[in-house]
Design a protein around this motif. Structure first.
Motif, PDB file in Angstrom:
ATOM      1  N   ARG A  27     -34.317 -20.351  16.452  1.00 33.65           N
ATOM      2  CA  ARG A  27     -33.099 -19.563  16.632  1.00 33.65           C
ATOM      3  C   ARG A  27     -33.075 -18.544  15.508  1.00 33.65           C
ATOM      4  O   ARG A  27     -34.064 -18.349  14.831  1.00 33.65           O
ATOM      5  N   ALA A  28     -31.946 -17.879  15.320  1.00 32.57           N
ATOM      6  CA  ALA A  28     -31.863 -16.899  14.233  1.00 32.57           C
ATOM      7  C   ALA A  28     -32.128 -17.601  12.904  1.00 32.57           C
ATOM      8  O   ALA A  28     -31.627 -18.710  12.660  1.00 32.57           O
ATOM      9  N   PRO A  29     -32.915 -16.992  12.023  1.00 31.62           N
ATOM     10  CA  PRO A  29     -33.204 -17.617  10.731  1.00 31.62           C
ATOM     11  C   PRO A  29     -31.929 -17.948   9.965  1.00 31.62           C
ATOM     12  O   PRO A  29     -30.952 -17.201   9.996  1.00 31.62           O
ATOM     13  N   VAL A  30     -31.938 -19.091   9.321  1.00 30.79           N
ATOM     14  CA  VAL A  30     -30.779 -19.528   8.550  1.00 30.79           C
ATOM     15  C   VAL A  30     -31.132 -19.507   7.074  1.00 30.79           C
ATOM     16  O   VAL A  30     -32.289 -19.426   6.683  1.00 30.79           O
ATOM     17  N   GLU A 213     -40.200 -12.958  13.068  1.00 30.11           N
ATOM     18  CA  GLU A 213     -40.278 -12.054  11.934  1.00 30.11           C
ATOM     19  C   GLU A 213     -40.094 -12.843  10.645  1.00 30.11           C
ATOM     20  O   GLU A 213     -39.495 -13.917  10.637  1.00 30.11           O
ATOM     21  N   VAL A 214     -40.643 -12.304   9.580  1.00 28.62           N
ATOM     22  CA  VAL A 214     -40.552 -12.938   8.265  1.00 28.62           C
ATOM     23  C   VAL A 214     -39.557 -12.149   7.431  1.00 28.62           C
ATOM     24  O   VAL A 214     -39.734 -10.952   7.196  1.00 28.62           O
ATOM     25  N   ARG A 215     -38.513 -12.827   6.973  1.00 32.24           N
ATOM     26  CA  ARG A 215     -37.530 -12.233   6.062  1.00 32.24           C
ATOM     27  C   ARG A 215     -37.769 -12.814   4.675  1.00 32.24           C
ATOM     28  O   ARG A 215     -37.675 -14.022   4.473  1.00 32.24           O
ATOM     29  N   ASP A 216     -38.065 -11.951   3.741  1.00 28.01           N
ATOM     30  CA  ASP A 216     -38.460 -12.404   2.413  1.00 28.01           C
ATOM     31  C   ASP A 216     -37.254 -12.890   1.612  1.00 28.01           C
ATOM     32  O   ASP A 216     -36.150 -12.344   1.737  1.00 28.01           O
ATOM     33  N   ALA A 217     -37.497 -13.909   0.792  1.00 28.48           N
ATOM     34  CA  ALA A 217     -36.435 -14.457  -0.050  1.00 28.48           C
ATOM     35  C   ALA A 217     -36.133 -13.567  -1.245  1.00 28.48           C
ATOM     36  O   ALA A 217     -35.121 -13.753  -1.917  1.00 28.48           O
ATOM     37  N   GLY A 218     -37.013 -12.618  -1.514  1.00 30.70           N
ATOM     38  CA  GLY A 218     -36.736 -11.681  -2.586  1.00 30.70           C
ATOM     39  C   GLY A 218     -37.133 -12.133  -3.974  1.00 30.70           C
ATOM     40  O   GLY A 218     -36.663 -11.580  -4.967  1.00 30.70           O
ATOM     41  N   ASP A 223     -36.669  -6.674  -1.805  1.00 34.55           N
ATOM     42  CA  ASP A 223     -35.295  -7.164  -1.859  1.00 34.55           C
ATOM     43  C   ASP A 223     -35.097  -8.360  -0.928  1.00 34.55           C
ATOM     44  O   ASP A 223     -35.767  -8.459   0.116  1.00 34.55           O
ATOM     45  N   PRO A 224     -34.185  -9.269  -1.262  1.00 31.78           N
ATOM     46  CA  PRO A 224     -33.903 -10.404  -0.381  1.00 31.78           C
ATOM     47  C   PRO A 224     -33.505  -9.933   1.014  1.00 31.78           C
ATOM     48  O   PRO A 224     -32.752  -8.969   1.170  1.00 31.78           O
ATOM     49  N   GLY A 225     -34.039 -10.615   2.019  1.00 29.69           N
ATOM     50  CA  GLY A 225     -33.707 -10.281   3.395  1.00 29.69           C
ATOM     51  C   GLY A 225     -34.595  -9.226   4.014  1.00 29.69           C
ATOM     52  O   GLY A 225     -34.463  -8.924   5.208  1.00 29.69           O
ATOM     53  N   THR A 226     -35.524  -8.648   3.237  1.00 34.09           N
ATOM     54  CA  THR A 226     -36.425  -7.630   3.774  1.00 34.09           C
ATOM     55  C   THR A 226     -37.334  -8.231   4.837  1.00 34.09           C
ATOM     56  O   THR A 226     -37.952  -9.270   4.615  1.00 34.09           O
ATOM     57  N   VAL A 227     -37.417  -7.594   5.987  1.00 33.33           N
ATOM     58  CA  VAL A 227     -38.355  -8.025   7.018  1.00 33.33           C
ATOM     59  C   VAL A 227     -39.726  -7.450   6.645  1.00 33.33           C
ATOM     60  O   VAL A 227     -39.933  -6.235   6.702  1.00 33.33           O
ATOM     61  N   THR A 228     -40.629  -8.312   6.256  1.00 34.25           N
ATOM     62  CA  THR A 228     -41.943  -7.861   5.775  1.00 34.25           C
ATOM     63  C   THR A 228     -42.975  -7.745   6.876  1.00 34.25           C
ATOM     64  O   THR A 228     -43.899  -6.938   6.799  1.00 34.25           O
ATOM     65  N   CYS A 229     -42.850  -8.578   7.910  1.00 36.54           N
ATOM     66  CA  CYS A 229     -43.801  -8.505   9.015  1.00 36.54           C
ATOM     67  C   CYS A 229     -43.247  -9.216  10.230  1.00 36.54           C
ATOM     68  O   CYS A 229     -42.286  -9.986  10.147  1.00 36.54           O
TER      69      CYS A 229
END
Length: 232
Positions: A27-30, A213-218, A223-229
């Motif tokens: 589901r949506a990333p938590v 998608e991968v959202r970086d922890a920062g 920055d936190p929440g950046t979609v890297t790939c």
């Protein structure tokens, strides 16, 4: 090793090590809470970068993506407990570079080496970041970059790096490793196929469908929440 199509693996049991990821990214990333036991763990990803010849940047990233997943879907029995502890927290990865005798030395540590088009990467069994074997801790994390290359048309499955985000080779290697694991988890794959890695604005603009998608922890570089790939 041939890459499975999006339909393959649908009726197979999901890899047990990746169950936590499947539940999290189905589901949506938590928001991922800190590790319950307070121990920060990471998977070392060792990139082989000899002075001559240098590996291709894209091939090295593809090897890193496949190796990271292979550790999780093809584990030795004694790897399961440390893998579970790592996957249950934040799936940190730390990429380092090695050559010559140092590269040979890391082959003795628990992990999986993958070669793609002459480029090699070895993903090691995750463990506490403050208790890294000396064979690994002496390896440099950054410093060597490789020139961009033009690998041609991509196959499937594919990981597309965000063309608007500048990342070092090591950071990109960690991100594609995350992407390969997450996609395999939500698709229920039980093997580690070759992933085609690209950094193409046109591909990035395409709808990813049932991809991830991968959202970086920062923690580093972005920055936190950046979609890297993204992967699909």
């Amino acid at each position: 090793m041939s890459a499975p199509s999006p339909e393959e693996g649908a009726g197979e049991p999901r890899p047990s090590i990746l169950e936590a990821l499947a539940a999290r990214y189905g589901r949506a990333p938590v928001e991922i809470p800190p590790e319950a036991d307070g121990v920060v763990r990471a998977m070392p990803v060792i990139l082989r970068i000899e002075r001559d010849p240098l590996p291709g940047r894209t091939a090295l990233l593809e090897a890193a993506a496949q190796a990271a997943l292979a550790v999780c879907v093809e584990p030795e029995p004694e790897w399961e407990e440390p893998l579970r502890r790592w996957v249950d927290g934040r799936i940190r990865k730390i990429a380092r570079r090695a050559r010559g005798a140092h590269w040979a030395a890391v082959q003795e540590l628990p992990g999986v080496t993958v070669e793609v088009d002459g480029a090699q990467a070895r993903a090691l069994l995750p463990g506490p970041v403050d208790d890294v074997p000396k064979t690994v801790s002496r390896l440099q994390i950054g410093g060597t970059e490789l020139p961009p290359d033009d690998p041609g048309p991509a196959g499937s499955p594919i990981i597309v790096l965000n063309p608007a985000v500048d990342m070092t080779l090591g950071k990109a290697a960690a991100q594609v490793g995350h992407a390969s694991m997450i996609l395999a988890a939500v698709r229920g794959w039980t093997t580690a196929p070759r992933f085609h890695v690209r950094r193409d604005p046109a591909l990035w603009a395409e709808p990813a469908g049932t991809g991830v998608e991968v959202r970086d922890a920062g923690f580093t570089e972005v920055d936190p929440g950046t979609v890297t790939c993204r992967a699909w």
